[in-house]
Motif scaffolding. Structure first.
Motif, mmCIF file in Angstrom:
data_model
loop_
_atom_site.group_PDB
_atom_site.id
_atom_site.type_symbol
_atom_site.label_atom_id
_atom_site.label_comp_id
_atom_site.label_asym_id
_atom_site.label_seq_id
_atom_site.Cartn_x
_atom_site.Cartn_y
_atom_site.Cartn_z
ATOM 1 N N HIS A 174 47.703 40.273 46.088
ATOM 2 C CA HIS A 174 47.170 39.540 47.247
ATOM 3 C C HIS A 174 46.439 38.279 46.784
ATOM 4 O O HIS A 174 45.229 38.152 46.954
ATOM 5 N N PRO A 175 47.162 37.332 46.214
ATOM 6 C CA PRO A 175 46.509 36.150 45.645
ATOM 7 C C PRO A 175 45.778 35.285 46.678
ATOM 8 O O PRO A 175 44.864 34.543 46.319
ATOM 9 N N ASN A 176 46.152 35.379 47.943
ATOM 10 C CA ASN A 176 45.520 34.548 48.974
ATOM 11 C C ASN A 176 44.341 35.237 49.662
ATOM 12 O O ASN A 176 43.744 34.663 50.568
ATOM 13 N N ASN A 177 44.037 36.452 49.260
ATOM 14 C CA ASN A 177 42.924 37.169 49.863
ATOM 15 C C ASN A 177 41.682 36.984 48.988
ATOM 16 O O ASN A 177 41.616 37.519 47.877
ATOM 17 N N PRO A 178 40.689 36.234 49.459
ATOM 18 C CA PRO A 178 39.502 35.974 48.634
ATOM 19 C C PRO A 178 38.696 37.228 48.333
ATOM 20 O O PRO A 178 37.973 37.294 47.337
ATOM 21 N N ARG A 179 38.820 38.253 49.156
ATOM 22 C CA ARG A 179 38.072 39.496 48.924
ATOM 23 C C ARG A 179 38.511 40.164 47.618
ATOM 24 O O ARG A 179 37.700 40.735 46.899
ATOM 25 N N ALA A 180 39.802 40.093 47.308
ATOM 26 C CA ALA A 180 40.298 40.685 46.063
ATOM 27 C C ALA A 180 39.647 40.011 44.862
ATOM 28 O O ALA A 180 39.182 40.681 43.938
ATOM 29 N N GLN A 181 39.580 38.700 44.876
ATOM 30 C CA GLN A 181 38.951 37.967 43.774
ATOM 31 C C GLN A 181 37.450 38.245 43.719
ATOM 32 O O GLN A 181 36.871 38.367 42.643
ATOM 33 N N ASP A 182 36.812 38.385 44.874
ATOM 34 C CA ASP A 182 35.378 38.703 44.908
ATOM 35 C C ASP A 182 35.103 40.059 44.261
ATOM 36 O O ASP A 182 34.118 40.223 43.531
ATOM 37 N N CYS A 183 35.975 41.042 44.531
ATOM 38 C CA CYS A 183 35.815 42.368 43.922
ATOM 39 C C CYS A 183 35.989 42.284 42.403
ATOM 40 O O CYS A 183 35.226 42.890 41.647
ATOM 41 N N LEU A 184 36.984 41.520 41.970
ATOM 42 C CA LEU A 184 37.215 41.345 40.537
ATOM 43 C C LEU A 184 36.016 40.667 39.877
ATOM 44 O O LEU A 184 35.552 41.092 38.821
ATOM 45 N N ASP A 185 35.496 39.640 40.507
ATOM 46 C CA ASP A 185 34.326 38.936 39.960
ATOM 47 C C ASP A 185 33.118 39.866 39.858
ATOM 48 O O ASP A 185 32.371 39.833 38.873
ATOM 49 N N ALA A 186 32.917 40.715 40.860
ATOM 50 C CA ALA A 186 31.788 41.650 40.854
ATOM 51 C C ALA A 186 31.947 42.682 39.732
ATOM 52 O O ALA A 186 30.974 43.024 39.054
ATOM 53 N N ALA A 187 33.160 43.172 39.524
ATOM 54 C CA ALA A 187 33.410 44.132 38.441
ATOM 55 C C ALA A 187 33.167 43.478 37.087
ATOM 56 O O ALA A 187 32.554 44.079 36.197
ATOM 57 N N GLN A 188 33.613 42.246 36.937
ATOM 58 C CA GLN A 188 33.409 41.532 35.674
ATOM 59 C C GLN A 188 31.924 41.277 35.421
ATOM 60 O O GLN A 188 31.465 41.351 34.288
ATOM 61 N N GLU A 189 31.172 41.011 36.476
ATOM 62 C CA GLU A 189 29.729 40.803 36.328
ATOM 63 C C GLU A 189 29.057 42.053 35.759
ATOM 64 O O GLU A 189 28.198 41.962 34.872
ATOM 65 N N VAL A 190 29.449 43.218 36.245
ATOM 66 C CA VAL A 190 28.887 44.476 35.742
ATOM 67 C C VAL A 190 29.217 44.646 34.263
ATOM 68 O O VAL A 190 28.347 44.954 33.442
ATOM 69 N N LEU A 191 30.479 44.436 33.907
ATOM 70 C CA LEU A 191 30.890 44.636 32.515
ATOM 71 C C LEU A 191 30.211 43.632 31.580
ATOM 72 O O LEU A 191 29.816 43.993 30.467
ATOM 73 N N THR A 192 30.046 42.414 32.025
ATOM 74 C CA THR A 192 29.361 41.406 31.213
ATOM 75 C C THR A 192 27.894 41.779 31.028
ATOM 76 O O THR A 192 27.352 41.687 29.924
ATOM 77 N N TRP A 193 27.249 42.228 32.100
ATOM 78 C CA TRP A 193 25.842 42.626 32.039
ATOM 79 C C TRP A 193 25.664 43.808 31.086
ATOM 80 O O TRP A 193 24.768 43.823 30.258
ATOM 81 N N ARG A 194 26.541 44.785 31.206
ATOM 82 C CA ARG A 194 26.444 45.964 30.339
ATOM 83 C C ARG A 194 26.663 45.601 28.877
ATOM 84 O O ARG A 194 25.996 46.142 27.992
ATOM 85 N N ALA A 195 27.590 44.700 28.611
ATOM 86 C CA ALA A 195 27.871 44.309 27.229
ATOM 87 C C ALA A 195 26.675 43.595 26.593
ATOM 88 O O ALA A 195 26.469 43.687 25.388
ATOM 89 N N ALA A 196 25.886 42.912 27.396
ATOM 90 C CA ALA A 196 24.736 42.167 26.876
ATOM 91 C C ALA A 196 23.498 43.043 26.703
ATOM 92 O O ALA A 196 22.563 42.661 26.000
ATOM 93 N N LEU A 197 23.473 44.218 27.321
ATOM 94 C CA LEU A 197 22.294 45.081 27.275
ATOM 95 C C LEU A 197 22.257 45.861 25.961
ATOM 96 O O LEU A 197 23.252 46.475 25.580
#
Length: 119
Positions: free
Chosen positions: A79-102
Motif C-alpha cells: 500500500h505505497p499510497n497509504n500514509p498510515r502504513a509508512q507512519d507505522c513503519l516509522d514508529a516501529a523504527q523509532e522503537v528499534l533505534t531507541w532500544r539500540a541506543a539504550l
C-alpha cells in the motif's frame, strides 16, 4: 556561573525522572520505561485503514519488534499510497533505534528467545 547545591541537583533529577503519569519516578528504570517510544503513529488516523496492526508493547523482546517492523515494511510495499502504513513503519523504527541506543544495563524488556542472527 550559577550556584547549585546537592538539593537543587536532586530536584532537577527528580523533574527529569518521570513516570508514565508525569509524576516523579521512583527509580531510574521507571523513568526509562516512560521514555520508551509508544511504537504507534502519533498522527491521527485519516481515511479508511484496511488493516489493524497491534504493536508488541514495551515489555516485548526486540525480536518481536523486528517482526513487527517487517510486517510494516510489507504493508508499505503493498500500500505505497497509504500514509498510515509508512507512519507505522516509522514508529516501529523509532522503537528499534531507541532500544539500540539504550545501554544494556537499562533494558527492562524481556530477552530475545533466539540467538542473534538465527531465524
Amino acid at each position: 556561573m550559577m550556584n547549585t547545591n546537592a538539593s537543587t541537583l536532586s530536584l532537577r533529577m527528580q523533574r527529569r525522572l518521570l513516570n508514565m503519569q508525569g509524576m516523579p519516578a521512583s527509580s531510574m528504570l521507571d523513568s526509562v520505561y516512560a521514555q520508551h517510544p509508544p511504537g504507534t503513529p502519533t498522527k491521527p488516523v485519516t481515511g479508511p485503514v484496511p488493516w489493524l496492526l497491534d504493536n508488541p508493547g514495551r515489555e516485548a523482546p526486540t525480536e518481536d519488534w523486528l517482526v513487527y517492523r517487517a510486517s510494516c515494511e510489507q504493508l508499505v510495499a503493498r500500500h505505497p499510497n497509504n500514509p498510515r502504513a509508512q507512519d507505522c513503519l516509522d514508529a516501529a523504527q523509532e522503537v528499534l533505534t531507541w532500544r539500540a541506543a539504550l545501554p544494556e544495563h537499562l533494558h527492562f524488556w524481556r530477552e530475545d528467545k533466539r540467538e542473534p542472527g538465527i531465524r
